[in-house]
Design a protein around this motif. Structure first.
Motif, PDB file in Angstrom:
ATOM      1  N   TYR A   1      13.262 -45.848  -2.611  1.00 11.56           N
ATOM      2  CA  TYR A   1      14.180 -44.774  -2.223  1.00 11.56           C
ATOM      3  C   TYR A   1      14.117 -43.617  -3.221  1.00 11.56           C
ATOM      4  O   TYR A   1      14.137 -42.447  -2.834  1.00 11.56           O
ATOM      5  CB  TYR A   1      15.616 -45.301  -2.088  1.00 11.56           C
TER       6      TYR A   1
ATOM      7  N   TYR B   1      10.997 -41.705  -2.499  1.00 12.18           N
ATOM      8  CA  TYR B   1      11.202 -40.934  -1.263  1.00 12.18           C
ATOM      9  C   TYR B   1      12.031 -39.674  -1.542  1.00 12.18           C
ATOM     10  O   TYR B   1      11.679 -38.577  -1.109  1.00 12.18           O
ATOM     11  CB  TYR B   1      11.874 -41.831  -0.216  1.00 12.18           C
ATOM     12  N   GLU B   2      13.125 -39.824  -2.288  1.00 13.47           N
ATOM     13  CA  GLU B   2      13.995 -38.669  -2.590  1.00 13.47           C
ATOM     14  C   GLU B   2      13.257 -37.607  -3.403  1.00 13.47           C
ATOM     15  O   GLU B   2      13.395 -36.417  -3.138  1.00 13.47           O
ATOM     16  CB  GLU B   2      15.245 -39.133  -3.344  1.00 13.47           C
TER      17      GLU B   2
ATOM     18  N   SER C   1      12.384 -37.033   7.795  1.00 11.90           N
ATOM     19  CA  SER C   1      13.603 -36.495   7.170  1.00 11.90           C
ATOM     20  C   SER C   1      13.558 -34.975   7.087  1.00 11.90           C
ATOM     21  O   SER C   1      14.546 -34.300   7.383  1.00 11.90           O
ATOM     22  CB  SER C   1      13.786 -37.067   5.759  1.00 11.90           C
TER      23      SER C   1
END
Length: 196
Positions: A55, A58-59, A94
């Motif tokens: 995560y 990803y961020e 996203s």
């Protein structure tokens, strides 16, 4: 006149010159797309099996891509296509959702977490030997969204089996399906706009 752009979202170790992204990029060029390759910067390593690290990666990737693509006016294009691999599928989905672009999507080997962002438009490719994502989860998530899913038996996270000639046949099949999607998306953009 049609104005088209394709953004390539690589995986962590799967850069834009590896087979899936190299050949899909060539296909996009053949269909008149201007190409932009997303840059993630330096991301944490050892993310496999570690949800927190994945995560965080990803961020960071999404933040860097958002900065990089901020100069592009996607509204000026008649066709916006996102081609993504692995963690790049989460970043592409996203970014599209955040910006409301309504891009067409080619998703190569999405990780399970990508489906938190993946919408109802696109085509998905997955190998049943992919140890980054369980096949039954991918099948279920694609069915929920009505996404076309192309499964390749025994193929790993790179859509390869270890048999070089067989892998070339697999790549050819994947690229034929990718081309069909790009061709259909490119021809049906107005129809797609009306369904948003």
């Amino acid at each position: 006149m049609d104005k088209k752009i394709a953004v390539i979202f690589p995986g962590m170790g799967y850069h834009v010159d590896k087979p899936l992204l190299y050949y899909s990029r060539k296909l996009a060029v053949q269909y008149g797309y201007e190409i932009v390759c997303a840059q993630y910067g330096t991301l944490p390593s050892g993310i496999k099996g570690d949800a927190k690290k994945m995560y965080a990666a990803y961020e960071m990737a999404l933040g860097n891509v958002t900065d990089q693509l901020s100069k592009i006016d996607f509204a000026a294009y008649t066709h916006v296509l996102f081609i993504s691999k692995s963690i790049g599928t989460a970043v592409a989905a996203s970014y599209d959702a955040n910006k409301g672009i309504g891009a067409g999507h080619v998703y190569y080997t999405p990780v399970e977490a990508s489906f938190q962002a993946i919408g109802k438009r696109g085509i998905v490719f997955h190998g049943t030997g992919d140890d980054w994502a369980k096949t039954d989860v991918i099948v279920e998530e694609c069915q929920k969204r009505g996404l076309s899913l192309f499964l390749t038996e025994h193929a790993d996270h790179s859509m390869e089996t270890g048999d070089a000639l067989n892998d070339l046949e697999i790549m050819k099949t994947i690229m034929k399906e990718t081309e069909e999607y790009i061709k259909g998306f490119s021809n049906n953009r107005e129809m797609l706009k009306n369904t948003l």
